[in-house]
Design a protein around this motif. Structure first.
Motif, short mmCIF file in Angstrom:
data_model
loop_
_atom_site.label_atom_id
_atom_site.label_comp_id
_atom_site.label_asym_id
_atom_site.label_seq_id
_atom_site.Cartn_x
_atom_site.Cartn_y
_atom_site.Cartn_z
N ALA A 14 0.83 -1.23 0.00
CA ALA A 14 0.00 0.00 0.00
C ALA A 14 0.86 1.26 0.00
N THR A 20 -5.12 -1.32 -2.33
CA THR A 20 -5.57 -2.57 -1.71
C THR A 20 -6.97 -2.86 -2.25
N PHE A 21 -7.60 -3.88 -1.70
CA PHE A 21 -8.88 -4.33 -2.27
C PHE A 21 -10.09 -3.85 -1.48
N TRP A 28 -12.00 -3.16 -5.12
CA TRP A 28 -13.34 -3.76 -5.22
C TRP A 28 -14.44 -2.72 -5.03
N GLN A 86 0.05 -13.14 -1.39
CA GLN A 86 -1.21 -13.11 -2.14
C GLN A 86 -1.11 -12.04 -3.23
N PHE A 146 -11.14 -15.91 -8.38
CA PHE A 146 -12.04 -16.53 -7.41
C PHE A 146 -12.65 -17.78 -8.04
N GLY A 170 -0.06 -7.35 6.40
CA GLY A 170 -0.81 -6.59 5.40
C GLY A 170 -1.91 -7.34 4.70
N SER A 172 -6.15 -8.71 5.15
CA SER A 172 -7.37 -8.54 5.96
C SER A 172 -7.89 -9.87 6.49
N VAL A 175 -9.79 -13.89 2.69
CA VAL A 175 -9.83 -14.83 1.56
C VAL A 175 -9.06 -16.10 1.90
N ASN A 196 0.00 -5.61 10.94
CA ASN A 196 -1.02 -5.07 10.05
C ASN A 196 -1.40 -3.66 10.49
N LEU A 197 -2.01 -2.90 9.55
CA LEU A 197 -2.39 -1.53 9.90
C LEU A 197 -3.39 -1.52 11.05
N GLU A 198 -4.28 -2.53 11.01
CA GLU A 198 -5.33 -2.62 12.06
C GLU A 198 -5.64 -4.10 12.26
N GLY A 212 0.08 -0.91 12.78
CA GLY A 212 0.64 0.35 12.29
C GLY A 212 1.03 0.17 10.83
N PRO A 213 1.58 1.21 10.19
CA PRO A 213 1.98 1.10 8.79
C PRO A 213 3.13 0.11 8.62
N1 APR Z 1 0.51 -1.15 6.36
C1 APR Z 1 0.07 -2.34 6.86
N2 APR Z 1 -1.15 -2.87 6.56
C2 APR Z 1 -1.94 -2.14 5.73
C3 APR Z 1 -1.55 -0.91 5.18
C4 APR Z 1 -0.26 -0.41 5.53
N3 APR Z 1 0.20 0.76 5.07
N4 APR Z 1 -2.57 -0.43 4.41
C5 APR Z 1 -3.56 -1.35 4.47
N5 APR Z 1 -3.19 -2.38 5.27
C6 APR Z 1 -3.96 -3.58 5.61
C7 APR Z 1 -5.45 -3.32 5.77
O1 APR Z 1 -5.74 -2.98 7.13
C8 APR Z 1 -6.04 -4.68 5.41
O2 APR Z 1 -6.13 -5.51 6.56
O3 APR Z 1 -3.84 -4.48 4.53
C9 APR Z 1 -5.01 -5.29 4.44
C10 APR Z 1 -5.49 -5.28 2.99
O4 APR Z 1 -6.62 -6.12 2.92
P1 APR Z 1 -7.27 -6.42 1.50
O5 APR Z 1 -7.49 -5.12 0.77
O6 APR Z 1 -8.43 -7.32 1.76
O7 APR Z 1 -6.13 -7.21 0.70
P2 APR Z 1 -5.70 -8.73 0.90
O8 APR Z 1 -5.90 -9.16 2.32
O9 APR Z 1 -4.34 -8.85 0.34
O10 APR Z 1 -6.74 -9.51 -0.05
C11 APR Z 1 -6.52 -10.89 -0.20
O11 APR Z 1 -8.31 -10.97 -1.82
O12 APR Z 1 -9.29 -9.84 -3.52
C12 APR Z 1 -8.50 -10.92 -3.22
O13 APR Z 1 -6.89 -11.95 -4.59
C13 APR Z 1 -7.14 -10.77 -3.87
O14 APR Z 1 -4.98 -11.33 -2.97
C14 APR Z 1 -6.20 -10.64 -2.70
C15 APR Z 1 -6.95 -11.31 -1.57
#
Ligand code: APR
Length: 229
Positions: A14, A20-21, A28, A86, A146, A170, A172, A175, A196-198, A212-213
């Motif tokens: 990110a 991100t998604f 999305w 991923q 998917f 990083g 969520s 999936v 993770n950020l949260e 955190g970031p």
């Molecule tokens: N630092 C750390 N974590 C972060 C940051 C950051 N700067 N910015 C966002 N995040 C975290 C968010 O809090 C979230 O938990 O990264 C995660 C991103 O989540 P998604 O957008 O759901 O991405 P991901 O988990 O990789 O999705 C998994 O889903 O859509 C499918 O195939 C796609 O590989 C993808 C899979």
């Protein structure tokens, strides 16, 4: 020397400017998954799907690895690290990691939907591109959609079973099968850490978590791991 399996998701890229998604401005929000990330969507409108991945390929090519990618590469100085991502960008490799397992495929890969041949994707893929092997105009990105089986799962389970530590960065936790790795690690008595950020959907399953970031918490964690080695 610890054996560490690191799972990464969109959050580690990110801060390199890659969307991100599932965030409020996530991919999305602009595209329905069923239109751009399923075999049915590709069969229905290959032009739309190739355009979606051409945009993501261009964004990934324009992005640079960040401090989190580079810190993970440094971790191998003292530990045996398997990066399972991923993500379909190549920022781990450009940040110095080797042997990265792309369980959802890569933007730089092309696949023939007719004969299964794989080759390096051109920057811009067109529906009319003939497969270099069978000539069919059936080129698709070598991305796991998917409903399709993620790649190299046997290697991933093997690395997980042999690990001392499982770290998720990083993602969520939405999936599967990636979202299930933490439960498998716990079941095998392997220590687990979330960076993770949260808190993610699976946060409560982790032994420990730091939020955190990624460009801040990943280098800090790696520095501790190198100092303790
Ligand atoms: N630092 C750390 N974590 C972060 C940051 C950051 N700067 N910015 C966002 N995040 C975290 C968010 O809090 C979230 O938990 O990264 C995660 C991103 O989540 P998604 O957008 O759901 O991405 P991901 O988990 O990789 O999705 C998994 O889903 O859509 C499918 O195939 C796609 O590989 C993808 C899979």
């Amino acid at each position: 020397m610890a054996r560490i399996v690191v799972l990464t998701g969109a959050g580690i890229s990110a801060e390199s400017g890659i969307r991100t998604f599932r965030a409020a401005d996530g991919l999305w929000e602009d595209h329905r998954i069923e239109d751009v990330a399923t075999p049915e969507g590709f069969a229905r409108d290959p032009e739309l799907v190739l355009r979606f991945y051409n945009e993501r390929r261009a964004a990934a090519a324009a992005a640079e690895p960040n401090a989190a990618h580079r810190a993970l590469a440094r971790l191998t100085q003292a530990h045996q690290v398997t990066v399972v991502t991923q993500n379909v960008d190549d920022l781990h490799e450009r940040g110095g990691s080797r042997g990265v397992i792309h369980m959802h495929g890569t933007l730089n890969g092309a696949l023939c939907a007719r004969c299964g041949h794989r080759w390096t994707a051109p920057r811009v893929m067109q529906v009319t591109d003939p497969c270099p092997a069978c000539g069919a105009p059936a080129s698709r990105p070598d991305i796991v959609w998917f409903g399709e089986m993620p790649y190299r799962m046997a290697e991933i389970w093997q690395a997980l079973r042999a690990a001392d530590l499982f770290v998720s960065i990083g993602t969520s936790g939405n999936v599967y099968p990636a979202a299930g790795f933490v439960a498998d690690a716990r079941h095998a008595g392997i220590a687990t850490l979330e960076l993770n950020l949260e808190p993610s959907a699976g946060s409560r399953l982790f032994d420990a978590a730091r939020h955190g970031p990624a460009t801040q918490i990943v280098p800090a964690w790696v520095a501790e791991m190198l100092a303790a080695a």
